[in-house]
Scaffold this motif. Structure first.
Motif, mmCIF file in Angstrom:
data_model
loop_
_atom_site.group_PDB
_atom_site.id
_atom_site.type_symbol
_atom_site.label_atom_id
_atom_site.label_comp_id
_atom_site.label_asym_id
_atom_site.label_seq_id
_atom_site.Cartn_x
_atom_site.Cartn_y
_atom_site.Cartn_z
ATOM 1 N N ARG A 42 0.893 -1.330 -0.005
ATOM 2 C CA ARG A 42 -0.015 -0.044 -0.008
ATOM 3 C C ARG A 42 0.758 1.105 0.031
ATOM 4 O O ARG A 42 0.644 2.402 -0.796
ATOM 5 N N SER A 45 2.231 1.670 -3.642
ATOM 6 C CA SER A 45 1.253 1.806 -4.336
ATOM 7 C C SER A 45 0.905 3.502 -3.918
ATOM 8 O O SER A 45 0.774 4.301 -5.139
ATOM 9 N N ASP A 48 3.831 5.675 -5.806
ATOM 10 C CA ASP A 48 3.624 5.465 -7.111
ATOM 11 C C ASP A 48 2.465 6.525 -7.623
ATOM 12 O O ASP A 48 2.699 7.335 -8.508
ATOM 13 N N VAL A 70 -5.542 4.170 -4.585
ATOM 14 C CA VAL A 70 -4.976 3.092 -3.759
ATOM 15 C C VAL A 70 -5.881 2.122 -3.088
ATOM 16 O O VAL A 70 -5.484 1.346 -2.319
ATOM 17 N N ASN A 121 9.136 -4.610 -6.821
ATOM 18 C CA ASN A 121 7.730 -4.756 -7.134
ATOM 19 C C ASN A 121 7.483 -5.375 -8.558
ATOM 20 O O ASN A 121 6.726 -6.392 -8.451
#
Length: 154
Positions: A42, A45, A48, A70, A121
């Motif tokens: 999380r 994410s 990102d 997210v 990732n």
């Protein structure tokens, strides 16, 4: 339709397979990111999503948009932002045109961590998909995931 309707049963089984695939992928990525970068899936994410913001029109996301991106509630997203801010990976500031609005930006340290974690990732995602493809029930879903085109961010 009744509770024993074959179409509903097939739909429920398909949903279970999709949920299983998602869970396996997320768990695999989570372990890899935690081990290599002390970062949850999380958190990765969120970094990102926020790293893709820009200063032009529509460039900054409101907290609701971030939460949607997210897949968390707004309160959970706020707690996540606070955790990353406490680690020096994010910073918040007031919107210059609307003092009620608060923007969140990724710091230089956050960008560095994100770039270091991205190969981890991506490799974990590939590994999880390759493993899932060995399961006959999940293989069709893996093929669909591999052929999907990601929507372009606004």
């Amino acid at each position: 339709m009744t509770a024993t309707d074959p179409a509903l049963t097939a739909l429920a089984q398909s949903w279970c397979a999709l949920s299983l695939l998602h869970g396996r992928i997320e768990a695999h990525i989570e372990r890899a990111l935690q081990a290599g970068h002390d970062l949850s899936a999380r958190e990765y994410s969120l970094l990102d999503v926020l790293s893709r913001q820009h200063d032009g029109d529509g460039g900054h996301l409101q907290m609701k948009q971030v939460a949607d991106a997210v897949v968390l509630s707004q309160s959970a997203t706020t707690r996540l932002v606070t955790r990353l801010e406490d680690r020096g990976l994010l910073e918040r500031y007031l919107c210059p045109t609307d003092r009620r609005g608060i923007y969140t930006n990724v710091t230089e340290a956050g960008l560095e961590l994100l770039e270091a974690a991205r190969p981890t990732n991506d490799a974990a995602l590939r590994e999880a998909l390759d493993e899932a493809a060995k399961n006959p029930e999940l293989a069709p879903l893996v093929r669909v995931v591999e052929t999907l085109k990601a929507p372009m961010p606004a």
